[in-house]
Every structure is written in C-alpha cells, then in structure tokens.
Design a protein around this motif. Sequence first.
Motif, PDB file in Angstrom:
ATOM      1  N   THR A 147       0.814  -1.217   0.000  1.00 44.39           N
ATOM      2  CA  THR A 147       0.000   0.000   0.000  1.00 44.39           C
ATOM      3  C   THR A 147       0.845   1.263   0.000  1.00 44.39           C
ATOM      4  O   THR A 147       0.318   2.350  -0.164  1.00 44.39           O
ATOM      5  N   GLY A 148       2.141   1.125   0.175  1.00 44.44           N
ATOM      6  CA  GLY A 148       3.025   2.291   0.222  1.00 44.44           C
ATOM      7  C   GLY A 148       3.713   2.487  -1.119  1.00 44.44           C
ATOM      8  O   GLY A 148       3.068   2.696  -2.147  1.00 44.44           O
ATOM      9  N   VAL A 149       5.027   2.398  -1.105  1.00 45.50           N
ATOM     10  CA  VAL A 149       5.833   2.571  -2.311  1.00 45.50           C
ATOM     11  C   VAL A 149       5.439   1.557  -3.387  1.00 45.50           C
ATOM     12  O   VAL A 149       5.516   1.845  -4.577  1.00 45.50           O
ATOM     13  N   LEU A 150       4.959   0.396  -2.975  1.00 41.81           N
ATOM     14  CA  LEU A 150       4.612  -0.665  -3.927  1.00 41.81           C
ATOM     15  C   LEU A 150       3.158  -0.608  -4.406  1.00 41.81           C
ATOM     16  O   LEU A 150       2.695  -1.526  -5.075  1.00 41.81           O
TER      17      LEU A 150
ATOM     18  N   THR B 243       1.347  -3.104  -7.040  1.00 42.64           N
ATOM     19  CA  THR B 243       0.160  -3.870  -6.655  1.00 42.64           C
ATOM     20  C   THR B 243      -0.928  -3.742  -7.717  1.00 42.64           C
ATOM     21  O   THR B 243      -1.482  -4.739  -8.191  1.00 42.64           O
ATOM     22  N   ARG B 244      -1.227  -2.511  -8.116  1.00 42.52           N
ATOM     23  CA  ARG B 244      -2.261  -2.293  -9.131  1.00 42.52           C
ATOM     24  C   ARG B 244      -1.854  -2.905 -10.477  1.00 42.52           C
ATOM     25  O   ARG B 244      -2.676  -3.497 -11.173  1.00 42.52           O
ATOM     26  N   TRP B 245      -0.588  -2.777 -10.836  1.00 46.03           N
ATOM     27  CA  TRP B 245      -0.098  -3.312 -12.113  1.00 46.03           C
ATOM     28  C   TRP B 245      -0.221  -4.844 -12.148  1.00 46.03           C
ATOM     29  O   TRP B 245      -0.718  -5.410 -13.121  1.00 46.03           O
ATOM     30  N   LEU B 246       0.237  -5.514 -11.094  1.00 45.85           N
ATOM     31  CA  LEU B 246       0.155  -6.983 -11.047  1.00 45.85           C
ATOM     32  C   LEU B 246      -1.294  -7.452 -11.037  1.00 45.85           C
ATOM     33  O   LEU B 246      -1.644  -8.434 -11.687  1.00 45.85           O
ATOM     34  N   ASN B 247      -2.146  -6.755 -10.305  1.00 48.28           N
ATOM     35  CA  ASN B 247      -3.560  -7.116 -10.289  1.00 48.28           C
ATOM     36  C   ASN B 247      -4.168  -6.978 -11.681  1.00 48.28           C
ATOM     37  O   ASN B 247      -4.961  -7.819 -12.106  1.00 48.28           O
ATOM     38  N   GLY B 248      -3.788  -5.950 -12.399  1.00 48.21           N
ATOM     39  CA  GLY B 248      -4.296  -5.732 -13.749  1.00 48.21           C
ATOM     40  C   GLY B 248      -3.858  -6.803 -14.730  1.00 48.21           C
ATOM     41  O   GLY B 248      -4.457  -6.962 -15.802  1.00 48.21           O
ATOM     42  N   ARG B 249      -2.839  -7.564 -14.364  1.00 47.78           N
ATOM     43  CA  ARG B 249      -2.364  -8.687 -15.184  1.00 47.78           C
ATOM     44  C   ARG B 249      -3.054  -9.989 -14.775  1.00 47.78           C
ATOM     45  O   ARG B 249      -2.646 -11.071 -15.143  1.00 47.78           O
TER      46      ARG B 249
ATOM     47  N   ARG C 142      -7.735  -1.800   2.029  1.00 52.87           N
ATOM     48  CA  ARG C 142      -9.042  -1.729   1.347  1.00 52.87           C
ATOM     49  C   ARG C 142      -9.023  -0.697   0.224  1.00 52.87           C
ATOM     50  O   ARG C 142      -9.569  -0.927  -0.846  1.00 52.87           O
ATOM     51  N   GLN C 143      -8.388   0.439   0.492  1.00 50.36           N
ATOM     52  CA  GLN C 143      -8.335   1.507  -0.503  1.00 50.36           C
ATOM     53  C   GLN C 143      -7.549   1.074  -1.741  1.00 50.36           C
ATOM     54  O   GLN C 143      -8.006   1.283  -2.868  1.00 50.36           O
ATOM     55  N   ILE C 144      -6.386   0.485  -1.566  1.00 52.97           N
ATOM     56  CA  ILE C 144      -5.592   0.053  -2.721  1.00 52.97           C
ATOM     57  C   ILE C 144      -6.314  -1.055  -3.470  1.00 52.97           C
ATOM     58  O   ILE C 144      -6.328  -1.082  -4.696  1.00 52.97           O
ATOM     59  N   SER C 145      -6.947  -1.959  -2.751  1.00 47.19           N
ATOM     60  CA  SER C 145      -7.648  -3.064  -3.402  1.00 47.19           C
ATOM     61  C   SER C 145      -8.840  -2.569  -4.216  1.00 47.19           C
ATOM     62  O   SER C 145      -9.064  -3.022  -5.347  1.00 47.19           O
ATOM     63  N   SER C 146      -9.592  -1.634  -3.659  1.00 42.33           N
ATOM     64  CA  SER C 146     -10.766  -1.132  -4.384  1.00 42.33           C
ATOM     65  C   SER C 146     -10.368  -0.362  -5.644  1.00 42.33           C
ATOM     66  O   SER C 146     -11.168  -0.247  -6.574  1.00 42.33           O
ATOM     67  N   GLY C 147      -9.140   0.127  -5.693  1.00 43.72           N
ATOM     68  CA  GLY C 147      -8.655   0.826  -6.879  1.00 43.72           C
ATOM     69  C   GLY C 147      -8.067  -0.090  -7.936  1.00 43.72           C
ATOM     70  O   GLY C 147      -7.626   0.370  -8.987  1.00 43.72           O
TER      71      GLY C 147
ATOM     72  N   ASN D  64      -7.667 -10.059  -4.868  1.00 45.89           N
ATOM     73  CA  ASN D  64      -6.743  -9.636  -3.807  1.00 45.89           C
ATOM     74  C   ASN D  64      -7.125 -10.271  -2.481  1.00 45.89           C
ATOM     75  O   ASN D  64      -8.279 -10.208  -2.062  1.00 45.89           O
ATOM     76  N   HIS D  65      -6.142 -10.858  -1.829  1.00 40.95           N
ATOM     77  CA  HIS D  65      -6.298 -11.399  -0.477  1.00 40.95           C
ATOM     78  C   HIS D  65      -5.575 -10.427   0.451  1.00 40.95           C
ATOM     79  O   HIS D  65      -4.353 -10.283   0.378  1.00 40.95           O
ATOM     80  N   LEU D  66      -6.324  -9.729   1.285  1.00 45.00           N
ATOM     81  CA  LEU D  66      -5.763  -8.673   2.123  1.00 45.00           C
ATOM     82  C   LEU D  66      -5.391  -9.201   3.497  1.00 45.00           C
ATOM     83  O   LEU D  66      -6.195  -9.851   4.166  1.00 45.00           O
ATOM     84  N   ILE D  67      -4.162  -8.916   3.901  1.00 46.71           N
ATOM     85  CA  ILE D  67      -3.648  -9.372   5.191  1.00 46.71           C
ATOM     86  C   ILE D  67      -3.124  -8.153   5.953  1.00 46.71           C
ATOM     87  O   ILE D  67      -2.107  -7.577   5.579  1.00 46.71           O
ATOM     88  N   SER D  68      -3.829  -7.786   6.999  1.00 43.84           N
ATOM     89  CA  SER D  68      -3.410  -6.660   7.818  1.00 43.84           C
ATOM     90  C   SER D  68      -2.739  -7.186   9.077  1.00 43.84           C
ATOM     91  O   SER D  68      -3.363  -7.901   9.862  1.00 43.84           O
TER      92      SER D  68
END
Length: 82
Positions: free
Chosen positions: A10-13, A17-23, A38-43, A50-54
């Motif tokens: 969710t930071g520098v990466l 994250t968005r690029w890999l998801n788009g693939r 949640r914010q990065i995943s929804s975008g 996406n499997h989110l692990i906090s």
Amino acid sequence: MEHILIVGGTGVLAGVTRWLNGREHKLSIIARDQDKLRQISSGCTFPDDNHLISLDYGNSHQLRSNVQDAQKKYGRFTMIVA
C-alpha cells in the motif's frame, strides 16, 4: 493464475500492486493499515483477486501463520515482492 505475495503493497509498492492485479494475478497483500489495504484493493481492476492481510510485520508468528494460510488457500507463491 499466478499467486504473488506483496509485502507493503500500500506504500511505495502501490503502483506495483495495481499493475500486477491488472495482469490478472492472485495477490496476497500484506500491510499494517487495514484502511489502506481496502483503498488500494478497491482501486484495482480485479479487487476480488486480492487477499488482504493486515498485520504488524514485527509479529513473526502472526506473519508466518498468515503466509501459510494464504498458500494453503491459493497455492504456492510464484513471486514475492517486498
């Protein structure tokens, strides 16, 4: 579909994250802040992939357990991005 682990996605990466998801890769994304996850995943183009692990990276037991659970559920990681 490849299963990729992203630590700190969710930071520098965030762009990675968005690029890999788009693939159309299955992503397990680890970050400290649930709201940012949640914010990065929804975008993402495919947020359901996406499997989110906090968690706090400093808790090695929790980190190990969550990583093992993700691999059991979605298969071995084909790539790790950190």
